[in-house]
Design an enzyme around this catalytic site. Structure first.
Site, PDB file in Angstrom:
ATOM      1  N   SER A   1       0.857  -1.197   0.000  1.00  0.00           N
ATOM      2  CA  SER A   1       0.000   0.000   0.000  1.00  0.00           C
ATOM      3  C   SER A   1       0.889   1.241   0.000  1.00  0.00           C
ATOM      4  O   SER A   1       2.046   1.200   0.435  1.00  0.00           O
ATOM      5  CB  SER A   1      -0.857   0.000   1.270  1.00  0.00           C
ATOM      6  OG  SER A   1      -1.501   1.246   1.431  1.00  0.00           O
TER       7      SER A   1
ATOM      8  N   TYR B   1      -1.622  -0.799  10.488  1.00  0.00           N
ATOM      9  CA  TYR B   1      -1.677  -1.048   9.045  1.00  0.00           C
ATOM     10  C   TYR B   1      -0.427  -0.512   8.347  1.00  0.00           C
ATOM     11  O   TYR B   1       0.215  -1.213   7.568  1.00  0.00           O
ATOM     12  CB  TYR B   1      -2.954  -0.415   8.478  1.00  0.00           C
ATOM     13  CG  TYR B   1      -3.179  -0.661   7.008  1.00  0.00           C
ATOM     14  CD1 TYR B   1      -3.689  -1.881   6.575  1.00  0.00           C
ATOM     15  CD2 TYR B   1      -2.901   0.312   6.051  1.00  0.00           C
ATOM     16  CE1 TYR B   1      -3.911  -2.123   5.215  1.00  0.00           C
ATOM     17  CE2 TYR B   1      -3.118   0.084   4.702  1.00  0.00           C
ATOM     18  CZ  TYR B   1      -3.634  -1.134   4.288  1.00  0.00           C
ATOM     19  OH  TYR B   1      -3.846  -1.368   2.949  1.00  0.00           O
TER      20      TYR B   1
ATOM     21  N   LYS C   1       2.475  -2.727   6.360  1.00  0.00           N
ATOM     22  CA  LYS C   1       2.783  -2.591   4.930  1.00  0.00           C
ATOM     23  C   LYS C   1       4.246  -2.176   4.708  1.00  0.00           C
ATOM     24  O   LYS C   1       4.878  -2.614   3.743  1.00  0.00           O
ATOM     25  CB  LYS C   1       1.822  -1.593   4.278  1.00  0.00           C
ATOM     26  CG  LYS C   1       0.367  -2.067   4.258  1.00  0.00           C
ATOM     27  CD  LYS C   1       0.192  -3.372   3.481  1.00  0.00           C
ATOM     28  CE  LYS C   1      -1.268  -3.745   3.275  1.00  0.00           C
ATOM     29  NZ  LYS C   1      -1.449  -4.995   2.518  1.00  0.00           N
TER      30      LYS C   1
HETATM   31  P1  NAP Z   1     -11.249  -5.841   1.029  1.00  0.00           P
HETATM   32  O1  NAP Z   1     -12.251  -5.241   0.098  1.00  0.00           O
HETATM   33  O2  NAP Z   1     -11.454  -5.739   2.490  1.00  0.00           O
HETATM   34  O3  NAP Z   1     -11.039  -7.380   0.608  1.00  0.00           O
HETATM   35  C1  NAP Z   1     -10.095  -8.150   1.281  1.00  0.00           C
HETATM   36  C2  NAP Z   1     -10.274  -9.603   0.946  1.00  0.00           C
HETATM   37  O4  NAP Z   1      -9.302 -10.345   1.715  1.00  0.00           O
HETATM   38  C3  NAP Z   1     -11.645 -10.124   1.336  1.00  0.00           C
HETATM   39  O5  NAP Z   1     -12.074 -11.083   0.419  1.00  0.00           O
HETATM   40  C4  NAP Z   1     -11.368 -10.749   2.709  1.00  0.00           C
HETATM   41  O6  NAP Z   1     -12.289 -11.762   3.068  1.00  0.00           O
HETATM   42  C5  NAP Z   1      -9.983 -11.333   2.481  1.00  0.00           C
HETATM   43  N1  NAP Z   1      -9.304 -11.573   3.746  1.00  0.00           N
HETATM   44  C6  NAP Z   1      -9.069 -10.674   4.744  1.00  0.00           C
HETATM   45  N2  NAP Z   1      -8.509 -11.279   5.780  1.00  0.00           N
HETATM   46  C7  NAP Z   1      -8.387 -12.580   5.462  1.00  0.00           C
HETATM   47  C8  NAP Z   1      -7.901 -13.717   6.147  1.00  0.00           C
HETATM   48  N3  NAP Z   1      -7.455 -13.640   7.409  1.00  0.00           N
HETATM   49  N4  NAP Z   1      -7.910 -14.908   5.524  1.00  0.00           N
HETATM   50  C9  NAP Z   1      -8.392 -15.015   4.274  1.00  0.00           C
HETATM   51  N5  NAP Z   1      -8.875 -13.982   3.568  1.00  0.00           N
HETATM   52  C10 NAP Z   1      -8.890 -12.771   4.164  1.00  0.00           C
HETATM   53  O7  NAP Z   1      -9.810  -5.195   0.770  1.00  0.00           O
HETATM   54  P2  NAP Z   1      -9.172  -4.565  -0.562  1.00  0.00           P
HETATM   55  O8  NAP Z   1      -9.362  -3.109  -0.503  1.00  0.00           O
HETATM   56  O9  NAP Z   1      -9.589  -5.326  -1.755  1.00  0.00           O
HETATM   57  O10 NAP Z   1      -7.620  -4.832  -0.241  1.00  0.00           O
HETATM   58  C11 NAP Z   1      -6.861  -5.823  -0.917  1.00  0.00           C
HETATM   59  C12 NAP Z   1      -5.392  -5.526  -0.715  1.00  0.00           C
HETATM   60  O11 NAP Z   1      -5.097  -4.218  -1.223  1.00  0.00           O
HETATM   61  C13 NAP Z   1      -4.969  -5.505   0.751  1.00  0.00           C
HETATM   62  O12 NAP Z   1      -3.669  -6.037   0.860  1.00  0.00           O
HETATM   63  C14 NAP Z   1      -4.959  -4.027   1.078  1.00  0.00           C
HETATM   64  O13 NAP Z   1      -4.124  -3.746   2.171  1.00  0.00           O
HETATM   65  C15 NAP Z   1      -4.448  -3.463  -0.215  1.00  0.00           C
HETATM   66  N6  NAP Z   1      -4.748  -2.057  -0.441  1.00  0.00           N
HETATM   67  C16 NAP Z   1      -6.016  -1.591  -0.425  1.00  0.00           C
HETATM   68  C17 NAP Z   1      -6.266  -0.235  -0.649  1.00  0.00           C
HETATM   69  C18 NAP Z   1      -7.651   0.348  -0.659  1.00  0.00           C
HETATM   70  O14 NAP Z   1      -7.786   1.591  -0.599  1.00  0.00           O
HETATM   71  N7  NAP Z   1      -8.701  -0.466  -0.728  1.00  0.00           N
HETATM   72  C19 NAP Z   1      -5.190   0.646  -0.887  1.00  0.00           C
HETATM   73  C20 NAP Z   1      -3.893   0.123  -0.892  1.00  0.00           C
HETATM   74  C21 NAP Z   1      -3.681  -1.210  -0.668  1.00  0.00           C
HETATM   75  P3  NAP Z   1     -13.538 -11.413   4.058  1.00  0.00           P
HETATM   76  O15 NAP Z   1     -14.231 -10.224   3.462  1.00  0.00           O
HETATM   77  O16 NAP Z   1     -14.333 -12.647   4.006  1.00  0.00           O
HETATM   78  O17 NAP Z   1     -12.923 -11.099   5.383  1.00  0.00           O
END
Ligand code: NAP
Length: 250
Positions: A142, A155, A159
């Site tokens: 991130s 967080y 990261k």
């Molecule tokens: P999200 O919408 O919350 O989706 C996360 C996914 O990971 C969900 O399917 C969740 O399942 C699964 N997950 C979480 N904890 C888990 C665990 N312990 N075991 C198995 N599966 C798990 O998040 P996202 O925004 O897509 O984020 C994806 C990645 O991008 C992450 O690494 C995040 O840090 C990174 N990121 C996100 C952003 C942003 O603004 N969204 C920005 C920079 C980086 P459940 O829903 O069933 O828990």
């Protein structure tokens, strides 16, 4: 390997890809795009209904697991079989001010965002080495690795740690032909993104600093991940690659 125009057309035929956190958000788009590029996808997440709908959409294999549990993380990686492409995407964010950050939230964040990646990658990379496969690993980090965001102590730390883990993995696995890179996205309005950035008082200034004047979409991240996994990125290793529309230049 000589690079031909055909090398630049991504084709993951006969490659098996493991994507963690593929149930929702960015991970789901990565799984769908990998499938579109002919990879055999193994999707891991912890909500069965998400996995069921993904199975119906792209016909992938699925593993239901909570990667925060170290034994489950190991089992998942072993169950995934012979993997050529690994995307460590699953993560959580628990928003708490620094002074109120709880041990529970800190430990849960480190268990999922860092420890699970260590365990899964150890199992998958060991198998790649045994099979003599020049695999590729992308860790979804991130911009929070570079930028100190209020309410994101655990967080941001996880990261920043992940980017350093990526580099050590790249250094140790490089001699086996295995490349390891991080991607560092800006805000994406997934469930995680909405929790942190929907409030205009927080999202507005963030958006104003992005020269492209928009947040990222899931497919903006998925396309870069697929490129990094592909042979076209054959000399890219140990990167922390910003996908931020130019944010850090301002
Ligand atoms: P999200 O919408 O919350 O989706 C996360 C996914 O990971 C969900 O399917 C969740 O399942 C699964 N997950 C979480 N904890 C888990 C665990 N312990 N075991 C198995 N599966 C798990 O998040 P996202 O925004 O897509 O984020 C994806 C990645 O991008 C992450 O690494 C995040 O840090 C990174 N990121 C996100 C952003 C942003 O603004 N969204 C920005 C920079 C980086 P459940 O829903 O069933 O828990």
């Amino acid at each position: 390997m000589k690079l031909e125009p055909s090398t630049l057309q991504i084709d993951f035929k006969n490659r098996r890809a493991l994507v963690t956190g593929a149930g929702k958000g960015i991970g789901r788009d990565i799984a769908v795009m990998l499938h579109g590029f002919n990879a055999q996808v193994v999707a891991v997440s912890r909500t069965e209904s998400d996995l069921k709908s993904l199975r119906e959409e792209i016909g992938c294999e699925t593993i239901l697991a909570d990667l925060g549990d170290p034994a489950a993380a190991r089992r998942t990686a072993e169950q995934a079989g012979d993997i050529d492409l690994l995307v460590n995407n699953a993560a959580i964010s628990i928003l708490q001010p620094f002074l109120k950050t709880t041990i529970e939230a800190w430990d849960a964040t480190m268990a999922i965002n860092l420890r699970a990646i260590l365990i899964v990658s150890q199992v998958i990379a060991s198998r790649m080495i045994e099979r003599g496969v020049a695999g590729s690993i992308v860790n979804v980090s991130s911009m929070a690795a570079f930028q100190a965001l209020p309410d994101h102590a655990a967080y941001c730390t996880s990261k920043a740690g992940l980017d350093q883990l990526t580099k050590v993995m790249a250094v140790e696995l490089g001699p086996y032909g295995i490349r390891v890179n991080s991607v560092n996205p800006t805000v994406v309005m997934t469930e995680m993104g909405k929790r942190a950035w929907t409030d205009p008082a927080k999202g507005g200034p963030m958006l104003a600093r992005i020269p492209l004047r928009r947040f990222a979409e899931c497919e903006d991240i998925a396309s870069v991940v697929c490129f990094l996994l592909s042979d076209a990125a054959g000399m890219l290793n140990a990167l922390a690659l910003r996908i931020d529309g130019g944010f850090l230049a301002t």
